[in-house]
Design an enzyme around this catalytic site. Structure first.
Site, mmCIF file in Angstrom:
data_model
loop_
_atom_site.group_PDB
_atom_site.id
_atom_site.type_symbol
_atom_site.label_atom_id
_atom_site.label_comp_id
_atom_site.label_asym_id
_atom_site.label_seq_id
_atom_site.Cartn_x
_atom_site.Cartn_y
_atom_site.Cartn_z
ATOM 1 N N GLY A 50 0.826 -1.196 0.000
ATOM 2 C CA GLY A 50 0.000 0.000 0.000
ATOM 3 C C GLY A 50 0.856 1.239 0.000
ATOM 4 N N GLN A 106 3.194 9.985 0.987
ATOM 5 C CA GLN A 106 4.480 9.281 0.964
ATOM 6 C C GLN A 106 5.278 9.571 -0.306
ATOM 7 O OE1 GLN A 106 2.576 5.254 1.973
ATOM 8 N NE2 GLN A 106 4.614 5.153 2.895
ATOM 9 N N CYS A 165 6.682 0.285 6.985
ATOM 10 C CA CYS A 165 6.266 1.400 6.141
ATOM 11 C C CYS A 165 7.478 1.902 5.373
ATOM 12 C CB CYS A 165 5.697 2.497 7.033
ATOM 13 S SG CYS A 165 5.148 3.952 6.144
ATOM 14 N N LEU A 166 7.321 2.133 4.085
ATOM 15 C CA LEU A 166 8.444 2.643 3.295
ATOM 16 C C LEU A 166 8.940 3.990 3.835
ATOM 17 C CD1 LEU A 166 7.365 1.981 -0.406
ATOM 18 C CD2 LEU A 166 9.114 0.758 0.883
ATOM 19 N N HIS A 196 -3.880 1.504 7.702
ATOM 20 C CA HIS A 196 -2.532 2.089 7.707
ATOM 21 C C HIS A 196 -2.437 3.216 6.671
ATOM 22 C CE1 HIS A 196 2.059 1.525 7.785
ATOM 23 N NE2 HIS A 196 1.850 2.300 6.733
ATOM 24 N N GLU A 197 -2.948 2.968 5.456
ATOM 25 C CA GLU A 197 -2.835 3.979 4.394
ATOM 26 C C GLU A 197 -3.738 5.181 4.674
ATOM 27 O OE1 GLU A 197 -0.342 3.607 2.679
ATOM 28 O OE2 GLU A 197 -0.045 1.480 3.036
ATOM 29 N N HIS A 207 -2.188 7.602 6.939
ATOM 30 C CA HIS A 207 -1.227 8.528 6.309
ATOM 31 C C HIS A 207 -1.917 9.824 5.875
ATOM 32 C CE1 HIS A 207 2.615 6.470 6.083
ATOM 33 N NE2 HIS A 207 2.082 5.378 5.575
HETATM 34 ZN ZN ZN Z 1 3.011 3.545 5.559
#
Ligand code: ZN
Length: 166
Positions: free
Chosen positions: A47, A52, A97-98, A139-140, A143
């Site tokens: 995701g 991000q 998470c990236l 999670h997304e 963000h």
């Molecule tokens: Zn993330």
């Protein structure tokens, strides 16, 4: 399409509330396509949210279908202005998470969510997700509200772990 650079902590865009997408312009469609390509480029990435990739917009891409363990899922989901309408149950798991490349954490989230949003074709969408896909959606969507998994762990001392490589 192109791969987009990933913004990592402590960049302030990750702590900001993203703006709603008011119109699905060609730029928004291209951003969604680039986000999907970028997500697929990273192994284990299931995701991605627009902040991000340095766009403070309410747009996410999720696809858990390629994850190494089979999970019930909707395949690729690109959601504009996604909202969690209902959440139930509890599920704990390790998240990464990236944008937080060096750490993982144990997070408890809802097990089942009802999400509403808009597709790239301007159609309203409403879907029920559970298990891993539900966790990734939460999670997304976090963000978009300036929240990272680090904000969701019960203890930064005992529930956050350093990783060797992403
Ligand atoms: Zn993330």
């Amino acid at each position: 399409m192109s791969l987009l650079p990933i913004i990592t902590i402590p960049d302030p865009i990750l702590k900001s509330t993203a703006a709603p997408v008011n119109e699905i312009t060609p730029e928004v469609s291209l951003l969604a396509a680039d986000m999907t390509e970028t997500m697929r480029h990273f192994r284990h990435c299931v995701g991605l949210a627009a902040p991000q990739v340095n766009k403070s917009l309410r747009l996410i891409a999720v696809d858990v279908s390629l994850y190494h363990k089979p999970h019930p899922n909707h395949g690729l989901l690109v959601l504009i202005n996604p909202v969690i309408r209902h959440a139930e149950g509890k599920l704990s798991g390790r998240e990464g998470c990236l944008s937080v490349p060096d750490l993982t954490g144990n997070v408890t989230r809802a097990k089942k969510v009802l999400v509403e949003g808009i597709t790239l074709k301007h159609a309203p969408i409403r879907l029920e997700a559970e298990g891993f896909e539900a966790v990734v959606l939460q999670h997304e969507i976090d963000h978009l509200n300036g929240l990272l998994f680090l904000d969701r762990v019960s203890s930064l001392k005992t529930d956050v772990f350093r990783r060797k490589s992403y």
